[in-house]
Design a protein around this motif. Structure first.
Motif, PDB file in Angstrom:
ATOM      1  N   GLY A  34       4.349 -18.684  -8.585  1.00  0.00           N
ATOM      2  CA  GLY A  34       2.925 -18.646  -8.307  1.00  0.00           C
ATOM      3  C   GLY A  34       2.369 -20.000  -7.920  1.00  0.00           C
ATOM      4  O   GLY A  34       1.574 -20.126  -6.980  1.00  0.00           O
ATOM      5  N   ILE A  35       2.789 -21.038  -8.645  1.00  0.00           N
ATOM      6  CA  ILE A  35       2.322 -22.397  -8.326  1.00  0.00           C
ATOM      7  C   ILE A  35       2.769 -22.795  -6.924  1.00  0.00           C
ATOM      8  O   ILE A  35       1.996 -23.369  -6.139  1.00  0.00           O
ATOM      9  CB  ILE A  35       2.843 -23.397  -9.369  1.00  0.00           C
ATOM     10  N   ALA A  36       4.028 -22.483  -6.586  1.00  0.00           N
ATOM     11  CA  ALA A  36       4.547 -22.822  -5.261  1.00  0.00           C
ATOM     12  C   ALA A  36       3.751 -22.120  -4.164  1.00  0.00           C
ATOM     13  O   ALA A  36       3.374 -22.730  -3.154  1.00  0.00           O
ATOM     14  CB  ALA A  36       6.027 -22.449  -5.167  1.00  0.00           C
ATOM     15  N   LEU A  73       8.087 -31.067  -8.535  1.00  0.00           N
ATOM     16  CA  LEU A  73       8.929 -30.165  -7.751  1.00  0.00           C
ATOM     17  C   LEU A  73      10.181 -29.792  -8.529  1.00  0.00           C
ATOM     18  O   LEU A  73      10.658 -28.653  -8.460  1.00  0.00           O
ATOM     19  CB  LEU A  73       9.299 -30.820  -6.422  1.00  0.00           C
ATOM     20  N   GLY A  74      10.715 -30.756  -9.281  1.00  0.00           N
ATOM     21  CA  GLY A  74      11.878 -30.456 -10.111  1.00  0.00           C
ATOM     22  C   GLY A  74      11.568 -29.390 -11.147  1.00  0.00           C
ATOM     23  O   GLY A  74      12.376 -28.486 -11.386  1.00  0.00           O
ATOM     24  N   LEU A  75      10.374 -29.486 -11.765  1.00  0.00           N
ATOM     25  CA  LEU A  75       9.974 -28.471 -12.748  1.00  0.00           C
ATOM     26  C   LEU A  75       9.790 -27.108 -12.092  1.00  0.00           C
ATOM     27  O   LEU A  75      10.185 -26.080 -12.643  1.00  0.00           O
ATOM     28  CB  LEU A  75       8.682 -28.913 -13.439  1.00  0.00           C
ATOM     29  N   ILE A  76       9.178 -27.092 -10.895  1.00  0.00           N
ATOM     30  CA  ILE A  76       9.018 -25.833 -10.173  1.00  0.00           C
ATOM     31  C   ILE A  76      10.378 -25.237  -9.835  1.00  0.00           C
ATOM     32  O   ILE A  76      10.605 -24.026  -9.956  1.00  0.00           O
ATOM     33  CB  ILE A  76       8.182 -26.049  -8.898  1.00  0.00           C
ATOM     34  N   ALA A  77      11.309 -26.107  -9.419  1.00  0.00           N
ATOM     35  CA  ALA A  77      12.649 -25.626  -9.082  1.00  0.00           C
ATOM     36  C   ALA A  77      13.334 -25.012 -10.304  1.00  0.00           C
ATOM     37  O   ALA A  77      13.998 -23.969 -10.196  1.00  0.00           O
ATOM     38  CB  ALA A  77      13.488 -26.778  -8.529  1.00  0.00           C
TER      39      ALA A  77
END
Length: 278
Positions: A213-215, A255-259
Motif C-alpha cells: 500500500g505504501i509503495a 525502501l529496504g523496509l518496504i522491500a
C-alpha cells in the motif's frame, strides 16, 4: 416455452458455478498463489538491489519476471507463472460474476467488484509473463511514461493522468487499511491453522499489504505530481516511485523496509496457497 427461456439463465449460472467450484481450477488457483508469491519475492529482491546496490535495475513486476526468465529453466518457470495467473484470473472472474451465493447486499457487491479488479490484475501479470517468454520488452515503467506523455499532450490529458494518480494512491491507502485491520483474514480458512501458524500469517499479511500500500501510495503521489508539473518521467509507476524514494536521504532504508514487507507478502501468498478459501 417461457419456462424454458426463464430456466436458461439458471442453467448457465449452475454450469458456471460448477466450473468455479471444480477441483482442477482450485488446484490451479492455489498454484497461482505460489506463482504470485514468487513474483513478489523477486520484486522485493530487486527493490533491495536498488536500495543498497544497483540503482539501474527495474523494480516492478515486469523486472521480476525478466530476472526469473534469465535463470536456468527460467522461461519454463515464467510459463508456469503465466498459467497460474490465468487460473487466478478465471477464478476471480467467476467470483465477480457469481458472488458468494449469499445475500447480495452492498458488501457482497463490493466484494464482487474487487474480485473483478483482481481478475484484471492477474490477466495483466499473465500478459507481462507472456511478453517475457515471447522475447518482447515488457517494461512497465517505460510504457507508463510513454502513455502519460502522450496523454498529457492531449486535451484534458493532464487531468486524466492526475486522476489516475489519485486512484492509484487511493488503492495504496486502501491496501494499508486492509492490512492493518487484518481484513484479509475473512478470505482464509483460519480454523485449519495451528496456534502458531495463525499469528504468523497475520503478521505476514499485515506487513505485506501495508508495504504494498505504501509503495502504491508513493507511486500515485508521483503520478499526480507528474500531471501538475508536466513531468512524464515521474509517471513511471512503482519503478519510478521506488527509485525516487531511494534517491532521498533516508530513502534507501525506507525502501529496504518496504522491500522486506513485500517479501513478507510473497511468503504470505504461500500460506494463501494452502489456507485461501477457493
Amino acid at each position: 416455452m417461457s419456462s424454458t427461456m426463464s430456466s436458461a439463465p439458471d442453467n448457465v449460472r449452475r454450469t458456471a458455478s460448477r466450473a468455479a467450484n471444480s477441483r482442477p481450477l482450485e488446484l490451479l488457483a492455489r498454484g497461482g498463489f505460489i506463482a504470485y508469491g514468487v513474483i513478489h519475492l523477486l520484486f522485493a529482491w530487486l527493490a533491495l538491489q536498488v536500495a543498497f546496490g544497483d540503482p539501474s535495475g527495474e523494480t516492478d513486476q515486469s523486472g521480476a519476471l525478466k530476472t526469473l526468465a534469465q535463470q536456468p529453466a527460467g522461461e519454463f518457470l515464467v510459463t508456469g507463472i503465466v498459467i497460474g495467473m490465468v487460473a487466478l484470473a478465471i477464478w476471480q472472474a467467476f467470483e465477480a460474476a457469481l458472488g458468494s451465493g449469499g445475500p447480495q447486499d452492498r458488501t457482497a457487491i463490493a466484494e464482487r467488484v474487487v474480485s473483478g479488479c483482481r481478475a484484471v490484475l492477474y490477466v495483466y501479470f499473465a500478459y507481462l509473463g507472456y511478453k517475457v517468454v515471447s522475447g518482447a520488452n515488457p517494461s512497465q515503467s517505460q510504457s507508463q511514461q510513454s502513455s502519460a506523455s502522450s496523454m498529457m499532450d492531449s486535451g484534458g490529458g493532464r487531468f486524466m493522468v492526475g486522476l489516475a494518480g489519485v486512484v492509484v494512491a487511493g488503492v495504496g491507502l486502501g491496501l494499508v487499511v486492509y492490512g492493518l485491520k487484518k481484513l484479509f483474514e475473512k478470505h482464509l480458512n483460519t480454523g485449519r491453522m495451528g496456534p502458531a501458524v495463525r499469528p504468523t500469517v497475520q503478521r505476514l499479511g499485515m506487513a505485506g499489504y501495508t508495504s504494498k500500500g505504501i509503495a502504491y501510495a508513493i507511486a500515485g503521489a508521483l503520478i499526480v505530481s507528474a500531471a501538475v508539473n508536466y513531468d512524464p518521467e515521474k509517471a513511471g509507476g512503482l519503478d519510478a516511485a521506488l527509485k525516487t524514494l531511494a534517491g532521498t536521504a533516508w530513502g534507501p532504508w525506507l525502501l529496504g523496509l518496504i522491500a522486506l514487507g513485500i517479501a513478507c507478502f510473497g511468503v504470505y501468498c504461500f500460506f494463501q496457497a494452502k489456507y485461501r478459501k477457493v
